[in-house]
Design a protein around this motif. Structure first.
Motif, short mmCIF file in Angstrom:
data_model
loop_
_atom_site.label_atom_id
_atom_site.label_comp_id
_atom_site.label_asym_id
_atom_site.label_seq_id
_atom_site.Cartn_x
_atom_site.Cartn_y
_atom_site.Cartn_z
N VAL A 108 53.86 -8.10 49.80
CA VAL A 108 52.82 -7.79 48.83
C VAL A 108 52.38 -6.32 48.87
O VAL A 108 52.53 -5.58 47.90
N LEU B 128 41.85 -11.84 48.51
CA LEU B 128 42.56 -13.12 48.60
C LEU B 128 41.81 -14.04 49.55
O LEU B 128 41.51 -13.67 50.69
N LEU C 112 42.24 -5.65 46.08
CA LEU C 112 42.79 -7.00 46.10
C LEU C 112 41.98 -7.86 47.05
O LEU C 112 41.75 -7.49 48.20
N THR D 47 47.01 -2.13 40.77
CA THR D 47 45.84 -2.69 41.43
C THR D 47 45.39 -1.83 42.60
O THR D 47 46.18 -1.44 43.45
N LEU E 293 51.58 -11.13 42.43
CA LEU E 293 50.96 -9.97 43.05
C LEU E 293 51.87 -8.75 42.99
O LEU E 293 51.40 -7.61 42.85
N ARG E 294 53.16 -8.96 43.08
CA ARG E 294 54.11 -7.83 43.04
C ARG E 294 54.09 -7.12 41.70
O ARG E 294 54.52 -5.97 41.61
N SER F 221 54.84 -16.02 36.91
CA SER F 221 55.40 -15.08 37.88
C SER F 221 56.84 -14.69 37.56
O SER F 221 57.39 -13.80 38.18
#
Length: 289
Positions: A158, A138, A136, A133, A127-128, A97
């Protein structure tokens, strides 16, 4: 008879894919992605990369075990990634990350079955980076936060960083959150934060005598095949795709109305696990359908 040599790039794509499916897909992706256009296409075929278990050891651990470049290489070469059981993944590849390089994924799914404390520090930064994308998914079990994960936080941290996102599917449990008894958020409070950003959800929660809470919020309609552990406060609904269900409650006893609610909510359930400490108020009817 003359000896002949066939290069891997000369083998038909259909044959290559059949061969690759018999091998460790992590090995294949690490070795072939980026070599040339043909091998990229075959190695990243959706039938081969639909599920990548990054907790599985490669055949040559000494070569690249624990290297964050593996994940970066996968993410920037594929359009879709599904990650299952991420307690190991997040801790093993925690520096992933730290990069600011945008990821090209169009679809990303993250499933966390066991409690994790790494959502804010590791998952959110990852995610950032997913600025491309569109879908998504989760499934998270997050513990030891100072507040519940709600629509406001997810939007600020996010969603607002993913400009192309049009489908957000989630099933999120936040547990072990210490709250002030005078300002304990209710399920309606949590729902309202999602309504404000245009996401349809349902939610339920509970607090123990010490003010420690558990919040379970999920997007609707619910399309996943698994849902996180539910408790007596589960409000019901329709979960047509769920086949496996676990129920745990150490405070409430279960009555016939509760089992009727479960029977209606999960009509195609094939496996049920029930853990309770209190006795049943009434025996559930065997005729429930």
């Amino acid at each position: 008879m003359n000896n002949s040599m066939i290069r891997i790039v000369d083998i038909p794509e259909e044959m290559l894919l059949a061969i690759f499916k018999k091998l460790n897909n992590i090995d294949i992706l690490y070795s072939l992605v980026g070599v040339n256009q043909k091998l990229d296409k075959v190695a990243c075929d959706i039938g081969f990369t639909r599920t990548i278990d990054l907790t599985m050891s490669s055949s040559d651990e000494a070569e690249y075990s624990g290297t964050n470049t593996i994940l970066d290489r996968f993410y920037n070469s594929m359009k879709m990634v599904y990650l299952y059981e991420t307690t190991y993944i997040i801790s093993e590849y925690k520096n992933i990350s730290s990069s600011n390089t945008p990821l090209k994924l169009k679809s990303f799914s993250l499933y966390v079955r066991h409690p994790t404390v790494e959502f804010d520090n590791q998952v959110v930064p990852l995610l950032r980076r997913m600025v491309h994308t569109e879908t998504l998914t989760l499934s998270l079990f997050v513990v030891r936060r100072t507040s519940f994960l709600d629509g406001t936080y997810l939007a600020d941290s996010v969603i607002n960083h993913m400009s192309r996102l049009h489908t957000f599917i989630f099933d999120i449990v936040t547990r072990g959150t210490m709250t002030n008894a005078e300002i304990q958020p209710s399920a309606d409070d949590i729902r309202r934060t999602f309504v404000q950003i245009g996401i349809h959800v349902d939610c339920y929660m509970e607090y123990n005598s010490h003010g420690i809470g558990r919040c379970h919020v999920y997007s609707l309609p619910f399309t996943m095949t698994h849902i996180h552990i539910i408790t007596y406060n589960f409000p019901g609904g329709m979960f047509i795709n769920v086949r496996v269900l676990r129920i745990i409650d150490f405070v409430h006893s279960f009555d016939q109305a509760f089992f009727a609610r479960i029977s209606h909510a999960f009509p195609l359930l094939s496996h049920l696990s029930l853990t309770i400490t209190a006795e049943l108020k009434e025996k559930p009817s065997r005729q429930l359908k």
